[in-house]
Scaffold this active site. Structure first.
Site: not given
Length: 316
Positions: A225, A250
């Site tokens: 991240e 999805d």
């Protein structure tokens, strides 16, 4: 035997109506024969020290049931092929375990994709040819039988296997199929680095995390991240799916239903606009995410993979 007698009687009364059912029966028998051949080939490598007569009996029962299950819905494509060759109309219902479930590949699908470049480049024509090929249906069905999904070995294979899944998602989002393939390639390294726990793949093609609202399966893996532009390694929870098709569905549902990504929907050929809208909505923390996605979509590797797809389709 009573079931076969019933089929025979139905065929004599109305052969067209009975044809799909008979074709399904044939596909089930063929699948069982294929499984038996696979088992025999494995046995030829040597005796199973953990095996027994009882174990073999249960295995045969399992194979029989598996062949029946795999022949339901769209099956592995043999039944549809037989029905077409004999002049009938193949069934349309998808099988839950079909990796190409809900991919129609008909003219309506092509017209619904909101990207002129997908049409002009010949991408959609190539996909139509592949989706309509009985050979593809049988080949992909065989992959389903043995569960051999695994990692994808090249960008060409990545595009060949996943482009059909991207059709429905692109149609729902109003963007180019190429944009979705590029994002999936960015998130997974062209299919080589899907989040996985042990030997179990998550089939998570878009790096979607499993928050508190997610009640499905999940895997916990290390991830990278960016906080204040600085890369930080941490462990996080990601959504897990039963197939790539479920992942694309999805993803399309999430992006189309979230106000955060409203600006990404309906972008058509504007891959850069699509990517920047995702980042603005908070999809990724990498400050270079939009540029990376755009570069992949417009880069030589993607162009080569799409060209290879056309060559494959031309040979079908």
């Amino acid at each position: 035997m009573s079931a076969f007698a019933g089929l025979r009687a139905a065929a004599q009364k109305d052969s067209k109506t009975a044809l799909p059912t008979v074709a399904k029966q044939f596909e089930s028998i063929f699948t069982q024969m294929m499984l038996k051949s696979m088992r025999d080939a494995s046995s030829a490598l040597g005796d199973d020290i953990m095996g027994s007569q009882a174990g073999n009996a249960y295995r045969d029962m399992f194979d029989h049931q598996l062949s029946l299950t795999l022949s339901q819905g769209r099956g592995i494509g043999i039944a549809d092929m037989l029905v077409r060759q004999l002049g009938g109309a193949p069934a349309k219902s998808p099988a839950p375990n079909d990796p190409f479930a809900d991919v129609t590949g008909d003219a309506g699908t092509v017209a619904a994709v909101s990207s002129p470049s997908d049409h002009d480049s010949g991408l959609m024509d190539s996909l139509e040819r592949m989706l309509g090929s009985a050979g593809r249906a049988v080949g992909e069905g065989a992959d389903t039988v043995v569960g051999a999904v695994g990692k994808l070995s090249s960008p060409e294979e990545f595009v060949q296997k996943l482009a059909p899944h991207a059709i429905e998602a692109a149609k729902k989002l109003g963007v180019s199929v190429r944009a979705l393939l590029a994002q999936a390639a960015l998130e997974t390294g062209w299919g080589k680095h899907m989040p996985a726990q042990g030997h179990t793949s998550s089939f998570n093609m878009f790096g979607i995390k499993a928050g508190n609202s997610w009640d499905g399966k999940r895997v916990n893996v290390p991830t990278l991240e960016y906080e204040g532009g600085v890369a930080v390694r941490r462990k996080d929870s990601f959504r897990a799916y039963d197939s790539p098709s479920d992942s694309f569905k999805d993803y399309a549902d999430m992006v189309s239903s979230s106000p955060r990504y409203a600006a990404a929907v309906g972008r058509g050929d504007d891959v850069a606009g699509f990517a920047h809208a995702l980042v603005k909505g908070g999809y990724a923390t990498d400050p270079s995410y939009a540029k990376k996605l755009t570069d992949i979509a417009n880069g030589p590797v993607m162009q080569q993979a799409l060209s290879a797809l056309k060559h494959i389709a031309a040979g079908l």
